[in-house]
Write a protein that holds these residues in place. Sequence first.
Motif, short mmCIF file in Angstrom:
data_model
loop_
_atom_site.label_atom_id
_atom_site.label_comp_id
_atom_site.label_asym_id
_atom_site.label_seq_id
_atom_site.Cartn_x
_atom_site.Cartn_y
_atom_site.Cartn_z
N VAL A 78 50.45 42.49 45.85
CA VAL A 78 48.87 41.36 45.50
C VAL A 78 48.25 41.85 47.24
N ALA A 79 49.18 43.40 47.60
CA ALA A 79 48.59 44.02 49.13
C ALA A 79 47.20 44.66 48.53
N GLY A 80 45.56 44.45 49.25
CA GLY A 80 44.75 44.46 48.75
C GLY A 80 43.91 43.65 47.65
N ALA A 81 44.95 42.90 47.16
CA ALA A 81 43.53 42.13 46.11
C ALA A 81 43.12 40.76 46.90
N GLU A 82 42.12 40.47 45.78
CA GLU A 82 41.20 39.20 46.01
C GLU A 82 41.54 38.63 45.11
N ILE A 83 41.67 36.99 45.38
CA ILE A 83 42.29 35.49 43.94
C ILE A 83 41.28 35.01 44.42
N ARG A 84 40.09 34.63 43.98
CA ARG A 84 38.72 33.84 43.16
C ARG A 84 38.89 32.95 42.64
N VAL A 94 46.18 16.38 35.89
CA VAL A 94 46.73 17.06 36.10
C VAL A 94 44.89 18.50 36.01
N THR A 95 45.20 19.17 36.75
CA THR A 95 44.24 20.18 36.68
C THR A 95 44.15 21.55 36.58
N THR A 96 42.74 21.68 36.08
CA THR A 96 42.93 23.28 34.85
C THR A 96 41.78 24.08 36.35
N VAL A 97 42.45 25.23 36.57
CA VAL A 97 41.66 26.30 37.08
C VAL A 97 41.70 27.65 36.27
N ILE A 98 40.54 27.92 36.91
CA ILE A 98 40.02 29.16 36.51
C ILE A 98 39.82 30.82 37.27
N ALA A 99 41.14 31.53 37.64
CA ALA A 99 41.14 32.32 38.42
C ALA A 99 41.06 33.42 38.36
N CYS A 100 40.35 34.43 39.19
CA CYS A 100 40.49 35.83 39.03
C CYS A 100 41.19 36.74 40.17
N TYR A 101 42.33 37.12 39.64
CA TYR A 101 42.87 38.09 39.90
C TYR A 101 42.57 39.34 40.18
N ASP A 102 41.51 39.57 41.53
CA ASP A 102 40.90 41.25 41.75
C ASP A 102 42.01 42.18 42.06
N PHE A 103 43.09 42.90 41.52
CA PHE A 103 43.40 43.77 42.40
C PHE A 103 43.40 45.24 42.72
N PRO A 104 43.52 45.92 43.38
CA PRO A 104 43.46 47.35 43.09
C PRO A 104 42.62 48.18 42.46
N ASN A 106 43.21 47.05 39.17
CA ASN A 106 42.11 45.85 37.73
C ASN A 106 42.13 44.82 37.94
N ASP A 107 41.87 44.19 37.36
CA ASP A 107 41.90 42.44 37.26
C ASP A 107 42.10 42.05 35.78
N MET A 108 42.10 40.57 36.65
CA MET A 108 42.36 39.68 35.31
C MET A 108 42.04 38.59 35.09
N LEU A 109 41.67 38.00 34.53
CA LEU A 109 41.01 36.15 34.51
C LEU A 109 42.26 35.24 33.94
N MET A 110 42.67 35.06 34.75
CA MET A 110 43.49 33.88 34.25
C MET A 110 43.48 32.10 34.36
N GLN A 111 43.88 31.37 33.18
CA GLN A 111 43.92 29.78 33.23
C GLN A 111 45.31 29.45 33.57
N GLU A 112 44.92 28.39 34.16
CA GLU A 112 46.33 28.12 35.39
C GLU A 112 45.86 26.32 35.07
N THR A 113 47.18 26.19 35.62
CA THR A 113 47.11 24.44 34.94
C THR A 113 48.28 23.90 36.25
N PHE A 114 48.02 22.74 37.07
CA PHE A 114 48.73 21.95 37.77
C PHE A 114 48.99 20.41 37.93
N ALA A 115 49.66 20.42 38.16
CA ALA A 115 49.68 18.41 38.42
C ALA A 115 50.93 18.22 39.36
#
Length: 136
Positions: A78-84, A94-104, A106-115
């Motif tokens: 995660v060093a140098g990354a950004e998470i939106r 339950v909360t559903t989140v769309i998260a962009c992990y923007d690593f130096p 590459n980047d990846m779009l994730m769907q994450e859920t949290f109870a």
Amino acid sequence: MVRTRVAFAAAALLCSAIVARADDGAIIDRWYSALLVADRSELSDLLADNVRIKLDDLGVVQSKQEFIASIAEWQGAVAGAEIRHRIEKSEGGVTTVIACYDFPSNDMLMQETFAVANDQITASSQAAIAENCDGY
């Protein structure tokens, strides 16, 4: 008089639901802030002792202890990354989140859920939805 009581009760219920959703959003904001800097202490505080974290793409389910132990490896990634992140929906605890992990590199779009219960994350799941964050 009965109508007034019913209307008041409905308004109170609605307000409590909005406050609960706002509290869950604050917990989730804290989660991503702590995740970005690999803050073990904050992450540990946010996770319930019996939490299960499911990493769908890896076919792995982690306990709280396993997740916290993996943070040393995550810290380098995660060093140098950004998470939106943005909350897509919140219902039934339950909360559903769309998260962009923007690593130096590459980047990846994730769907994450949290109870969330009692100001702690009691369950979480994570799955990739795109190899980049173009859809964010």
